[in-house]
Write a protein that holds these residues in place. Structure first.
Motif, PDB file in Angstrom:
ATOM      1  N   GLU A  86       0.865  -1.113   0.037  1.00  0.00           N
ATOM      2  CA  GLU A  86       0.044  -0.050  -0.034  1.00  0.00           C
ATOM      3  C   GLU A  86       0.967   1.291   0.013  1.00  0.00           C
ATOM      4  O   GLU A  86       0.476   2.360  -0.516  1.00  0.00           O
ATOM      5  N   GLU A  87       2.005   1.300   0.537  1.00  0.00           N
ATOM      6  CA  GLU A  87       2.989   2.353   0.759  1.00  0.00           C
ATOM      7  C   GLU A  87       3.577   2.334  -0.792  1.00  0.00           C
ATOM      8  O   GLU A  87       3.502   3.818  -0.948  1.00  0.00           O
ATOM      9  N   LEU A  88       3.755   1.745  -1.246  1.00  0.00           N
ATOM     10  CA  LEU A  88       4.482   1.717  -2.589  1.00  0.00           C
ATOM     11  C   LEU A  88       3.165   2.239  -3.651  1.00  0.00           C
ATOM     12  O   LEU A  88       3.555   3.317  -4.428  1.00  0.00           O
ATOM     13  N   PHE A 147       8.597  -5.237  -8.259  1.00  0.00           N
ATOM     14  CA  PHE A 147       7.510  -4.602  -8.211  1.00  0.00           C
ATOM     15  C   PHE A 147       6.827  -4.344  -9.512  1.00  0.00           C
ATOM     16  O   PHE A 147       7.668  -3.999 -10.464  1.00  0.00           O
ATOM     17  N   LYS A 148       5.534  -4.475  -9.641  1.00  0.00           N
ATOM     18  CA  LYS A 148       4.964  -4.308 -11.046  1.00  0.00           C
ATOM     19  C   LYS A 148       3.592  -3.734 -10.613  1.00  0.00           C
ATOM     20  O   LYS A 148       2.822  -3.804  -9.803  1.00  0.00           O
ATOM     21  N   ALA A 149       3.327  -2.664 -11.943  1.00  0.00           N
ATOM     22  CA  ALA A 149       2.122  -1.758 -11.653  1.00  0.00           C
ATOM     23  C   ALA A 149       1.579  -1.187 -13.055  1.00  0.00           C
ATOM     24  O   ALA A 149       2.466  -1.005 -13.757  1.00  0.00           O
ATOM     25  N   GLU A 150       0.339  -1.228 -13.127  1.00  0.00           N
ATOM     26  CA  GLU A 150      -0.255  -0.601 -14.638  1.00  0.00           C
ATOM     27  C   GLU A 150      -0.320   0.669 -14.017  1.00  0.00           C
ATOM     28  O   GLU A 150      -1.267   1.316 -13.171  1.00  0.00           O
ATOM     29  N   ASP A 202      11.543   6.848 -15.617  1.00  0.00           N
ATOM     30  CA  ASP A 202      12.952   6.797 -14.938  1.00  0.00           C
ATOM     31  C   ASP A 202      13.015   7.468 -13.479  1.00  0.00           C
ATOM     32  O   ASP A 202      13.638   6.830 -12.523  1.00  0.00           O
ATOM     33  N   ARG A 203      12.568   8.628 -13.463  1.00  0.00           N
ATOM     34  CA  ARG A 203      12.369   9.514 -12.301  1.00  0.00           C
ATOM     35  C   ARG A 203      11.520   8.557 -11.208  1.00  0.00           C
ATOM     36  O   ARG A 203      12.061   8.668 -10.041  1.00  0.00           O
ATOM     37  N   ILE A 204      10.466   8.386 -11.482  1.00  0.00           N
ATOM     38  CA  ILE A 204       9.656   7.694 -10.527  1.00  0.00           C
ATOM     39  C   ILE A 204      10.451   6.286 -10.088  1.00  0.00           C
ATOM     40  O   ILE A 204      10.231   5.931  -8.810  1.00  0.00           O
ATOM     41  N   GLU A 205      10.959   5.349 -10.980  1.00  0.00           N
ATOM     42  CA  GLU A 205      11.557   4.340 -10.448  1.00  0.00           C
ATOM     43  C   GLU A 205      12.757   4.494  -9.590  1.00  0.00           C
ATOM     44  O   GLU A 205      13.105   3.818  -8.602  1.00  0.00           O
ATOM     45  N   SER A 206      13.466   5.598 -10.066  1.00  0.00           N
ATOM     46  CA  SER A 206      14.765   5.832  -8.981  1.00  0.00           C
ATOM     47  C   SER A 206      14.251   6.557  -7.684  1.00  0.00           C
ATOM     48  O   SER A 206      14.881   6.043  -6.635  1.00  0.00           O
ATOM     49  N   GLU A 207      13.203   7.236  -7.395  1.00  0.00           N
ATOM     50  CA  GLU A 207      12.652   7.644  -6.276  1.00  0.00           C
ATOM     51  C   GLU A 207      12.201   6.386  -5.544  1.00  0.00           C
ATOM     52  O   GLU A 207      12.400   6.509  -4.241  1.00  0.00           O
ATOM     53  N   LEU A 208      11.599   5.424  -5.996  1.00  0.00           N
ATOM     54  CA  LEU A 208      11.034   4.363  -5.517  1.00  0.00           C
ATOM     55  C   LEU A 208      12.164   3.529  -4.766  1.00  0.00           C
ATOM     56  O   LEU A 208      12.114   2.922  -3.796  1.00  0.00           O
ATOM     57  N   LYS A 209      13.277   3.345  -5.604  1.00  0.00           N
ATOM     58  CA  LYS A 209      14.468   2.414  -5.338  1.00  0.00           C
ATOM     59  C   LYS A 209      15.366   3.272  -4.347  1.00  0.00           C
ATOM     60  O   LYS A 209      15.887   2.729  -3.292  1.00  0.00           O
ATOM     61  N   LYS A 210      15.099   4.495  -4.300  1.00  0.00           N
ATOM     62  CA  LYS A 210      15.858   5.434  -3.241  1.00  0.00           C
ATOM     63  C   LYS A 210      14.932   5.265  -1.764  1.00  0.00           C
ATOM     64  O   LYS A 210      15.735   5.071  -0.775  1.00  0.00           O
ATOM     65  N   LYS A 211      13.758   5.010  -1.713  1.00  0.00           N
ATOM     66  CA  LYS A 211      13.050   4.698  -0.541  1.00  0.00           C
ATOM     67  C   LYS A 211      13.058   3.417  -0.218  1.00  0.00           C
ATOM     68  O   LYS A 211      12.792   2.952   0.872  1.00  0.00           O
ATOM     69  N   ASN A 212      13.199   2.336  -1.180  1.00  0.00           N
ATOM     70  CA  ASN A 212      13.492   1.253  -0.710  1.00  0.00           C
ATOM     71  C   ASN A 212      14.543   0.497  -1.404  1.00  0.00           C
ATOM     72  O   ASN A 212      14.575  -0.218  -2.621  1.00  0.00           O
ATOM     73  N   PRO A 213      15.519   0.285  -0.560  1.00  0.00           N
ATOM     74  CA  PRO A 213      16.979   0.017  -1.259  1.00  0.00           C
ATOM     75  C   PRO A 213      16.886  -1.440  -1.455  1.00  0.00           C
ATOM     76  O   PRO A 213      17.724  -1.942  -2.639  1.00  0.00           O
ATOM     77  N   ASP A 214      15.725  -2.316  -1.133  1.00  0.00           N
ATOM     78  CA  ASP A 214      15.834  -3.741  -1.416  1.00  0.00           C
ATOM     79  C   ASP A 214      15.008  -3.978  -2.590  1.00  0.00           C
ATOM     80  O   ASP A 214      14.671  -5.087  -2.824  1.00  0.00           O
ATOM     81  N   LEU A 215      14.429  -2.937  -3.204  1.00  0.00           N
ATOM     82  CA  LEU A 215      13.699  -3.137  -4.569  1.00  0.00           C
ATOM     83  C   LEU A 215      14.526  -3.278  -5.747  1.00  0.00           C
ATOM     84  O   LEU A 215      15.079  -2.312  -6.170  1.00  0.00           O
ATOM     85  N   ARG A 216      14.888  -4.492  -6.249  1.00  0.00           N
ATOM     86  CA  ARG A 216      15.589  -4.825  -7.328  1.00  0.00           C
ATOM     87  C   ARG A 216      14.892  -4.408  -8.518  1.00  0.00           C
ATOM     88  O   ARG A 216      15.958  -3.865  -9.446  1.00  0.00           O
ATOM     89  N   HIS A 217      13.951  -4.777  -8.799  1.00  0.00           N
ATOM     90  CA  HIS A 217      13.319  -4.744 -10.308  1.00  0.00           C
ATOM     91  C   HIS A 217      12.083  -4.130 -10.381  1.00  0.00           C
ATOM     92  O   HIS A 217      11.094  -4.300  -9.558  1.00  0.00           O
ATOM     93  N   ILE A 218      11.673  -2.919 -11.155  1.00  0.00           N
ATOM     94  CA  ILE A 218      10.459  -2.372 -11.221  1.00  0.00           C
ATOM     95  C   ILE A 218       9.813  -2.362 -12.753  1.00  0.00           C
ATOM     96  O   ILE A 218      10.641  -2.258 -13.582  1.00  0.00           O
ATOM     97  N   ASP A 219       8.743  -2.858 -12.773  1.00  0.00           N
ATOM     98  CA  ASP A 219       7.985  -2.854 -14.019  1.00  0.00           C
ATOM     99  C   ASP A 219       6.673  -2.012 -14.003  1.00  0.00           C
ATOM    100  O   ASP A 219       5.737  -2.400 -13.624  1.00  0.00           O
ATOM    101  N   LEU A 220       6.859  -0.794 -14.677  1.00  0.00           N
ATOM    102  CA  LEU A 220       5.812   0.205 -14.605  1.00  0.00           C
ATOM    103  C   LEU A 220       5.199   0.006 -16.125  1.00  0.00           C
ATOM    104  O   LEU A 220       5.711   0.338 -17.161  1.00  0.00           O
TER     105      LEU A 220
END
Length: 452
Positions: free
Chosen positions: A344-346, A374-377, A431-449
């Motif tokens: 929910e936080e993500l 992490f994956k989201a539409e 790219d900006r959104i993915e970078s911000e998500l990874k910065k807040k969640n260091p254990d987030l390895r792969h993002i699929d938006l």
């Protein structure tokens, strides 16, 4: 008579590759060209596929292919060269498969230093040494007394030692960097080895202990040398308790790091290697108490029933530990979701972004004990994306270009050019959104938006 303009639409059901681009590295690898041979080819500046990187230059693949055929004489000659280079690459990989002083991902010494410096590595290494030491003493005691409970304890320590050596190997493998065949790394090796450990505890520890207890019930035997038996059990309890204290300390530290309770951290199998040591040592300390009680009752009553029942109870205890380890690690390997609160936080982070109108089909799966994907539409706000692009251009110059348009063909070309820049701006914001998500969640390895 006024000529009617007809927009040239693409048939998107047909294959179209004229606009495909290729990087310089791929051009050299796939078309056997050198940098000097590509100097005359037209380069196209595009946005980098990697976040926070400067733009890169690519080539039209059709231009590269044409140049390669020109250099090699024909498609057949080019294909022969590709096969030759591929054979050489296979041969090179085979020669490097078992290196003496270098692993595929770095020096062997450095990798083992990483193993010993990690928290789980220290915990498992200490437990393996302690259980190996205890196993030798229990084995000697069993050979001198013939106690069924001591036999179970010997098997218990033997299984623990073997399992912890497997865990050490799994931790070492998990430290390797990702490669071409394993793009997400080797983090799950810890879960795999923990799962195998659970199976080993069930088969060797539980199965053989219960079997031996039943055999003693059917064929009673007299036990002797109780003094040495209790001495070994007391020594085992002290060493096992010390190993358990190390595992408990590591588990508490990590549970605090993830803001979880002690039991939540253990049940989620966040650190499978430490989990195995924690549960094995807990069972070992309880098993020593059960064995001591069973042997004492046998000594004072002369009835070997107590010794046999002690062996069976220890086997049941090991069976419970094994079942827990197999279940938790199997769930982790299947692909367990992250906690709902974190999901929910993500989602809230995405919904709070100015260029996002809606977030749907949100999913997050653990890749290993310390990483998740992490994956989201995403329904992006097209107007906000366009405004973001327009803020970077000279609006007066754009207005002049619009006024200079005389035909519908020119209008199409102008809109297409600016439309391409808008798409690039969308990519920049992804790219900006993915970078911000990874910065807040260091254990987030792969993002699929995925764009709706």
């Amino acid at each position: 008579k006024v000529k009617t303009y007809i927009l040239k639409r693409r048939d998107y059901t047909q294959k179209y590759t004229d606009n495909n681009t290729i990087t310089a590295v791929r051009a050299m690898q796939e078309y056997m060209l050198t940098p000097s041979q590509m100097e005359t080819l037209r380069q196209i500046k595009v946005r980098s596929p990697y976040a926070s990187k400067s733009p890169i230059f690519v080539y039209l693949e059709r231009d590269v292919e044409k140049k390669a055929i020109e250099v090699w004489g024909s498609k057949e000659s080019l294909e022969r060269e590709r096969k030759r280079v591929k054979r050489l690459e296979v041969k090179r990989r085979r020669q490097l498969h078992f290196p003496i002083s270098q692993s595929d991902n770095g020096p062997v010494i450095k990798q083992y230093q990483g193993l010993l410096s990690s928290g789980p590595g220290r915990v498992v290494g200490y437990a393996a040494a302690a259980n190996g030491f205890i196993c030798l003493f229990k084995l000697g005691c069993f050979l001198s007394t013939g106690s069924a409970s001591m036999f179970s304890e010997t098997l218990h320590s033997m299984a623990d030692t073997g399992n912890q050596l497997l865990l050490l190997w799994g931790i070492n493998e998990s430290l390797k960097e990702p490669d071409e065949q394993h793009p997400y790394g080797f983090g799950n090796m810890r879960h795999i080895m923990s799962l195998i450990s659970g199976v080993g505890i069930f088969c060797i520890g539980c199965g053989v202990s219960v079997y031996h207890g039943i055999q003693v019930l059917l064929h009673p035997a007299t036990s002797v040398a109780y003094f040495w038996t209790f001495s070994v059990l007391i020594g085992s309890a002290i060493i096992e308790s010390a190993s358990l204290a190390v595992a408990v300390k590591e588990t508490r530290k990590n549970a605090k790091k993830y803001e979880l309770s002690f039991w939540e951290y253990v049940s989620e199998s966040r650190d499978p290697s430490t989990n195995v040591v924690l549960l094995e040592d807990s069972a070992a300390v309880m098993g020593v108490g059960i064995a001591a009680a069973a042997i004492a009752l046998t000594h004072y009553t002369g009835n070997v029933l107590f010794d046999a029942v002690g062996s069976i109870v220890i086997g049941g205890l090991l069976g419970g530990v094994a079942t827990f380890l197999v279940t938790t690690n199997a769930n982790a390997l299947i692909g367990r979701s992250i906690p709902p609160s974190r999901l929910e936080e993500l989602q809230e982070t995405l919904e709070d972004d100015a260029v996002v109108r809606g977030v749907y089909d949100v999913k997050a799966t653990q890749l290993s004990s310390e990483e998740f994907k992490f994956k989201a539409e995403i329904d992006f706000d097209g107007r906000e994306i366009t405004r973001a692009y327009l803020s970077t251009v000279d609006m007066e110059n754009m207005l002049r270009e619009i006024h200079e348009v005389k035909t519908l063909e020119e209008l199409e070309m102008l809109i297409s050019r600016y439309g391409e820049h808008v798409i690039d701006t969308l990519g920049v914001h992804v790219d900006r959104i993915e970078s911000e998500l990874k910065k807040k969640n260091p254990d987030l390895r792969h993002i699929d938006l995925e764009v709706l």
